[in-house]
Design a protein around this motif. Structure first.
Motif, PDB file in Angstrom:
ATOM      1  N   GLY A 151       7.554 -10.693  14.209  1.00 12.28           N
ATOM      2  CA  GLY A 151       7.470 -11.431  15.452  1.00 12.28           C
ATOM      3  C   GLY A 151       7.273 -10.556  16.677  1.00 12.28           C
ATOM      4  O   GLY A 151       7.157 -11.066  17.794  1.00 12.28           O
ATOM      5  N   ALA A 152       7.227  -9.243  16.488  1.00 16.09           N
ATOM      6  CA  ALA A 152       7.058  -8.338  17.633  1.00 16.09           C
ATOM      7  C   ALA A 152       5.718  -8.592  18.305  1.00 16.09           C
ATOM      8  O   ALA A 152       4.707  -8.820  17.642  1.00 16.09           O
ATOM      9  CB  ALA A 152       7.155  -6.890  17.176  1.00 16.09           C
ATOM     10  N   ASP A 164       3.308 -10.222  12.021  1.00 13.49           N
ATOM     11  CA  ASP A 164       3.933 -11.239  11.174  1.00 13.49           C
ATOM     12  C   ASP A 164       4.167 -10.585   9.820  1.00 13.49           C
ATOM     13  O   ASP A 164       3.252 -10.487   9.005  1.00 13.49           O
ATOM     14  CB  ASP A 164       3.004 -12.461  11.068  1.00 13.49           C
ATOM     15  CG  ASP A 164       3.602 -13.581  10.227  1.00 13.49           C
ATOM     16  OD1 ASP A 164       3.105 -14.709  10.310  1.00 13.49           O
ATOM     17  OD2 ASP A 164       4.554 -13.322   9.463  1.00 13.49           O
ATOM     18  N   THR A 165       5.388 -10.152   9.581  1.00 13.20           N
ATOM     19  CA  THR A 165       5.658  -9.409   8.345  1.00 13.20           C
ATOM     20  C   THR A 165       5.647 -10.320   7.114  1.00 13.20           C
ATOM     21  O   THR A 165       5.365  -9.858   6.019  1.00 13.20           O
ATOM     22  CB  THR A 165       7.016  -8.701   8.427  1.00 13.20           C
ATOM     23  OG1 THR A 165       8.038  -9.676   8.655  1.00 13.20           O
ATOM     24  CG2 THR A 165       7.027  -7.667   9.536  1.00 13.20           C
ATOM     25  N   LYS A 166       5.918 -11.602   7.321  1.00 13.32           N
ATOM     26  CA  LYS A 166       5.901 -12.512   6.160  1.00 13.32           C
ATOM     27  C   LYS A 166       4.484 -12.724   5.665  1.00 13.32           C
ATOM     28  O   LYS A 166       4.232 -12.815   4.465  1.00 13.32           O
ATOM     29  CB  LYS A 166       6.572 -13.820   6.527  1.00 13.32           C
ATOM     30  CG  LYS A 166       8.062 -13.673   6.829  1.00 13.32           C
ATOM     31  CD  LYS A 166       8.700 -14.978   7.230  1.00 13.32           C
ATOM     32  CE  LYS A 166      10.170 -14.760   7.538  1.00 13.32           C
ATOM     33  NZ  LYS A 166      10.841 -15.999   8.006  1.00 13.32           N
ATOM     34  N   ALA A 167       3.557 -12.822   6.591  1.00 16.36           N
ATOM     35  CA  ALA A 167       2.147 -12.980   6.236  1.00 16.36           C
ATOM     36  C   ALA A 167       1.480 -11.631   5.993  1.00 16.36           C
ATOM     37  O   ALA A 167       0.315 -11.596   5.577  1.00 16.36           O
ATOM     38  CB  ALA A 167       1.407 -13.731   7.336  1.00 16.36           C
ATOM     39  N   ARG A 168       2.183 -10.545   6.258  1.00 17.71           N
ATOM     40  CA  ARG A 168       1.641  -9.178   6.146  1.00 17.71           C
ATOM     41  C   ARG A 168       0.374  -9.070   6.982  1.00 17.71           C
ATOM     42  O   ARG A 168      -0.690  -8.628   6.505  1.00 17.71           O
ATOM     43  CB  ARG A 168       1.383  -8.813   4.685  1.00 17.71           C
ATOM     44  CG  ARG A 168       2.650  -8.811   3.854  1.00 17.71           C
ATOM     45  CD  ARG A 168       2.377  -8.528   2.411  1.00 17.71           C
ATOM     46  NE  ARG A 168       3.589  -8.681   1.605  1.00 17.71           N
ATOM     47  CZ  ARG A 168       3.581  -8.699   0.288  1.00 17.71           C
ATOM     48  NH1 ARG A 168       2.458  -8.568  -0.376  1.00 17.71           N
ATOM     49  NH2 ARG A 168       4.717  -8.834  -0.362  1.00 17.71           N
ATOM     50  N   LEU A 169       0.502  -9.494   8.232  1.00 14.55           N
ATOM     51  CA  LEU A 169      -0.659  -9.582   9.109  1.00 14.55           C
ATOM     52  C   LEU A 169      -0.284  -9.116  10.509  1.00 14.55           C
ATOM     53  O   LEU A 169       0.769  -9.498  11.053  1.00 14.55           O
ATOM     54  CB  LEU A 169      -1.148 -11.025   9.183  1.00 14.55           C
ATOM     55  CG  LEU A 169      -2.206 -11.361  10.224  1.00 14.55           C
ATOM     56  CD1 LEU A 169      -3.533 -10.695   9.866  1.00 14.55           C
ATOM     57  CD2 LEU A 169      -2.380 -12.874  10.339  1.00 14.55           C
TER      58      LEU A 169
END
Lengths: 111, 114
Positions: free
Chosen positions: A53-54, A66-71
């Protein structure tokens, strides 16, 4: 093994327009880095994104993670010629301190 | 602080010769990294040091390549018996422990093997 992919590889845009560069990475990472490189020069650090979210902004550039989407995205607002450069994203390889870099996005802003 | 310094900036050498590059990191940084970049590509990891210890070497780093950081300050990268495929920009970077602030890169050494 971690792989980092950027798209597009080449981007030609008119001054004043907006655009987004995308950086996908293949394995879990909680941080992501953006660099700028001018022709024949070394890499200059732009953004350090350290958590999910940074969002960081500097002038006409804004980066998010977005670390969950690795994006991660690098958004360009109202482009100007001075932004013409190659932009790289990099992610740390798990368990080490080395970064894996994407192949870069070569941006050309046309007057 | 003058940042990360690399020397020389450019090197032209004949195939088969040995070359050595030097990197002086930011003095407070204990980690030092070497990368290689060819035209149109992103930097590729070669090796890194924490203080004087070489902690990781890439498979790209053939036996002809050796790196040292004898006192935990400056580092050297030597290429023996250079080949035309070694032509590239060799980049040095340094960082604090933890790396959360990212790398600071030097200006690079451009090697041309003729």
């Amino acid at each position: 093994e971690l792989k980092v992919e950027q798209n597009p590889l080449f981007l030609s845009m008119q001054e004043g327009k907006n655009y987004t560069i995308y950086c996908n990475y293949s394995t879990t990472s909680d941080r992501l880095y953006w660099y700028r490189q001018d022709p024949g020069k070394s890499l200059e650090s732009l953004f350090v994104l350290l958590s999910n979210g940074a969002v960081k902004q500097e002038g006409r550039l804004m980066a998010s993670l977005d670390t969950k989407a690795r994006l991660s995205t690098l958004h360009i607002t109202a482009a100007v010629h001075d932004l013409s450069a190659t932009y790289f994203c990099a992610a740390p390889s798990s368990g080490t301190y080395k970064y894996i870099f994407g192949t870069g996005t070569r941006l050309k802003v046309l007057a | 602080d003058t940042g990360v310094s690399q020397d020389p900036r450019h090197k032209i050498t004949k195939r088969g010769q040995n070359v050595t590059f030097r990197c002086d990191p930011i003095s407070e940084h204990n980690r030092l990294y070497w990368y290689r970049q060819t035209l149109g590509q992103g930097p590729e990891f070669l090796t890194y040091f924490q203080n004087e210890a070489q902690l990781e070497k890439s498979r790209l780093l053939s036996d002809r390549f050796s790196a040292e950081r004898p006192k935990g300050s400056f580092s050297t990268l030597e290429i023996q018996r250079t080949e035309q495929g070694d032509s590239a920009m060799y980049l040095c970077a340094s960082s604090y422990t933890g790396g959360g602030h990212g790398y600071t890169f030097g200006s690079g050494t451009r090697l041309t093997v003729v």
